[in-house]
Design a protein around this motif. Structure first.
Motif, PDB file in Angstrom:
ATOM      1  N   LEU A 127      82.889  39.500  -1.540  1.00  0.00           N
ATOM      2  CA  LEU A 127      83.649  40.399  -2.343  1.00  0.00           C
ATOM      3  C   LEU A 127      83.323  40.429  -4.047  1.00  0.00           C
ATOM      4  CD1 LEU A 127      86.449  42.033  -2.906  1.00  0.00           C
ATOM      5  CD2 LEU A 127      87.595  40.006  -3.216  1.00  0.00           C
ATOM      6  N   GLU A 154      82.423  35.311   3.101  1.00  0.00           N
ATOM      7  CA  GLU A 154      82.686  34.629   2.004  1.00  0.00           C
ATOM      8  C   GLU A 154      81.461  34.867   0.727  1.00  0.00           C
ATOM      9  OE1 GLU A 154      83.197  30.001   0.019  1.00  0.00           O
ATOM     10  OE2 GLU A 154      82.936  30.272   2.427  1.00  0.00           O
ATOM     11  N   ASN A 181      88.548  45.790  10.814  1.00  0.00           N
ATOM     12  CA  ASN A 181      89.553  45.315   9.901  1.00  0.00           C
ATOM     13  C   ASN A 181      89.641  43.908   9.799  1.00  0.00           C
ATOM     14  OD1 ASN A 181      91.714  45.335   8.116  1.00  0.00           O
ATOM     15  ND2 ASN A 181      93.038  45.790   9.933  1.00  0.00           N
ATOM     16  N   PRO A 199      97.766  41.193   2.717  1.00  0.00           N
ATOM     17  CA  PRO A 199      97.101  41.725   4.112  1.00  0.00           C
ATOM     18  C   PRO A 199      98.325  41.268   5.212  1.00  0.00           C
ATOM     19  CG  PRO A 199      95.980  39.885   3.360  1.00  0.00           C
ATOM     20  CD  PRO A 199      96.849  40.156   2.034  1.00  0.00           C
ATOM     21  N   ARG A 208      89.292  43.300  -7.795  1.00  0.00           N
ATOM     22  CA  ARG A 208      89.893  42.056  -7.356  1.00  0.00           C
ATOM     23  C   ARG A 208      91.479  41.790  -7.742  1.00  0.00           C
ATOM     24  NH1 ARG A 208      84.566  40.917  -8.799  1.00  0.00           N
ATOM     25  NH2 ARG A 208      84.995  39.657 -10.599  1.00  0.00           N
ATOM     26  N   PRO A 238      88.589  40.155   7.160  1.00  0.00           N
ATOM     27  CA  PRO A 238      87.916  39.755   5.750  1.00  0.00           C
ATOM     28  C   PRO A 238      86.550  39.988   5.467  1.00  0.00           C
ATOM     29  CG  PRO A 238      88.583  37.878   7.220  1.00  0.00           C
ATOM     30  CD  PRO A 238      89.044  39.006   7.875  1.00  0.00           C
ATOM     31  N   HIS A 273      93.479  44.585   5.533  1.00  0.00           N
ATOM     32  CA  HIS A 273      92.162  43.582   4.933  1.00  0.00           C
ATOM     33  C   HIS A 273      91.794  44.508   3.722  1.00  0.00           C
ATOM     34  CE1 HIS A 273      92.582  39.889   7.259  1.00  0.00           C
ATOM     35  NE2 HIS A 273      92.451  40.923   8.311  1.00  0.00           N
ATOM     36  N   TRP A 274      92.207  44.185   2.535  1.00  0.00           N
ATOM     37  CA  TRP A 274      92.185  45.336   1.402  1.00  0.00           C
ATOM     38  C   TRP A 274      90.570  45.083   0.883  1.00  0.00           C
ATOM     39  CZ3 TRP A 274      95.454  48.855   1.232  1.00  0.00           C
ATOM     40  CH2 TRP A 274      96.820  48.561   1.686  1.00  0.00           C
ATOM     41  N   ASP A 275      90.137  43.786   0.818  1.00  0.00           N
ATOM     42  CA  ASP A 275      88.766  43.513   0.557  1.00  0.00           C
ATOM     43  C   ASP A 275      87.775  44.374   1.399  1.00  0.00           C
ATOM     44  OD1 ASP A 275      89.223  42.045   2.670  1.00  0.00           O
ATOM     45  OD2 ASP A 275      88.039  40.346   2.179  1.00  0.00           O
ATOM     46  N   ARG A 276      88.142  44.578   2.657  1.00  0.00           N
ATOM     47  CA  ARG A 276      87.121  45.286   3.514  1.00  0.00           C
ATOM     48  C   ARG A 276      87.456  46.608   3.341  1.00  0.00           C
ATOM     49  NH1 ARG A 276      82.913  43.914   7.022  1.00  0.00           N
ATOM     50  NH2 ARG A 276      84.070  41.946   7.512  1.00  0.00           N
TER      51      ARG A 276
END
Length: 233
Positions: free
Chosen positions: A117, A114, A109, A134, A126, A111, A140-143
């Motif tokens: 995403l 870089e 959990n 978060p 996105r 990010p 971590h919403w991207d994960r």
């Protein structure tokens, strides 16, 4: 933890380390003969968890070699999925008479690195990630998005037998219910007499991990499937 995300027809097993009793069968040894120690341990404990899950279905220990695109080859009549990340290994299995396909994924959990995403998401994905904080949720919403797409692919591939790109499924997450939906943006295979257009799944975040899971019920079970709501704390 993973059992909280799946219906009772799915047998689950997980480990948070690499226990000494986790060993490979002779037929699996060539799969990791030249692998570094980390990869060997992941592979070995993942197969160990898979055999524990299969045992809950009264399936005796069998080799689980890698097939096309590295996916495990499960016994006839069995749908299954294996995942691993730092500090977690898990596997699930179900009879295809009850569950047509299953996909699970575990991630730390944290990010995404870089640039990742943009490579794995659609603009609308996105957008909803940018609208969620978060810091307020600890997620971590991207994960989570990445993990959901991995679960989608694992559930898709045994049915379609072809690659599914990150941009070929649109994920929408319900941050309160611990659920997500995946809409396929390419034609799907016919499953139980109907075209597959997407998946529904569950997620949880706990102990520094993000877990996502999908179970596609067989047509006869569509009206009976029960999904338990996880504690996302």
């Amino acid at each position: 933890m993973i059992e909280e995300l799946l219906p009772g027809e799915v047998a689950c097993a997980e480990s948070f380390d690499d226990p000494p009793e986790a060993v490979l069968l002779p037929e699996e040894e060539p799969e990791v003969a030249r692998a570094v120690d980390k990869r060997r341990r992941e592979f070995t404990t993942g197969r160990h968890c898979a055999r524990l899950a299969l045992a809950k279905l009264s399936v005796p220990p069998v080799p689980l070699p890698r097939g096309e695109r590295g996916a495990p080859v499960w016994p006839e009549g069995i749908a299954g999925s294996i995942t691993h990340c730092a500090g977690y290994r898990g596997a699930v299995a179900a009879r295809t008479a009850e569950v047509r396909s299953v996909g699970i994924d575990a991630e730390p959990n944290g990010p995404l690195p870089e640039g990742v995403l943009d490579a794995v998401s659609l603009p609308e994905e996105r957008d909803w990630i940018g609208a969620l904080d978060p810091g307020a949720t600890g997620v971590h919403w991207d994960r989570l998005l990445f993990s959901a797409k991995e679960s989608v692919y694992k559930a898709w591939y045994p049915l379609a037998r072809r690659f599914l790109g990150f941009a070929e499924a649109r994920i929408t997450v319900d941050p309160r219910a611990g659920a997500f939906t995946a809409r396929l943006l390419v034609p799907g295979p016919v499953v139980d007499g109907a075209p597959l257009t997407g998946f529904t799944g569950r997620w949880l975040v706990r102990g520094g991990l993000v877990l996502t899971a999908i179970a596609l019920p067989a047509a006869a079970n569509n009206n009976d499937q029960e999904m338990r709501t996880p504690d996302n704390s």
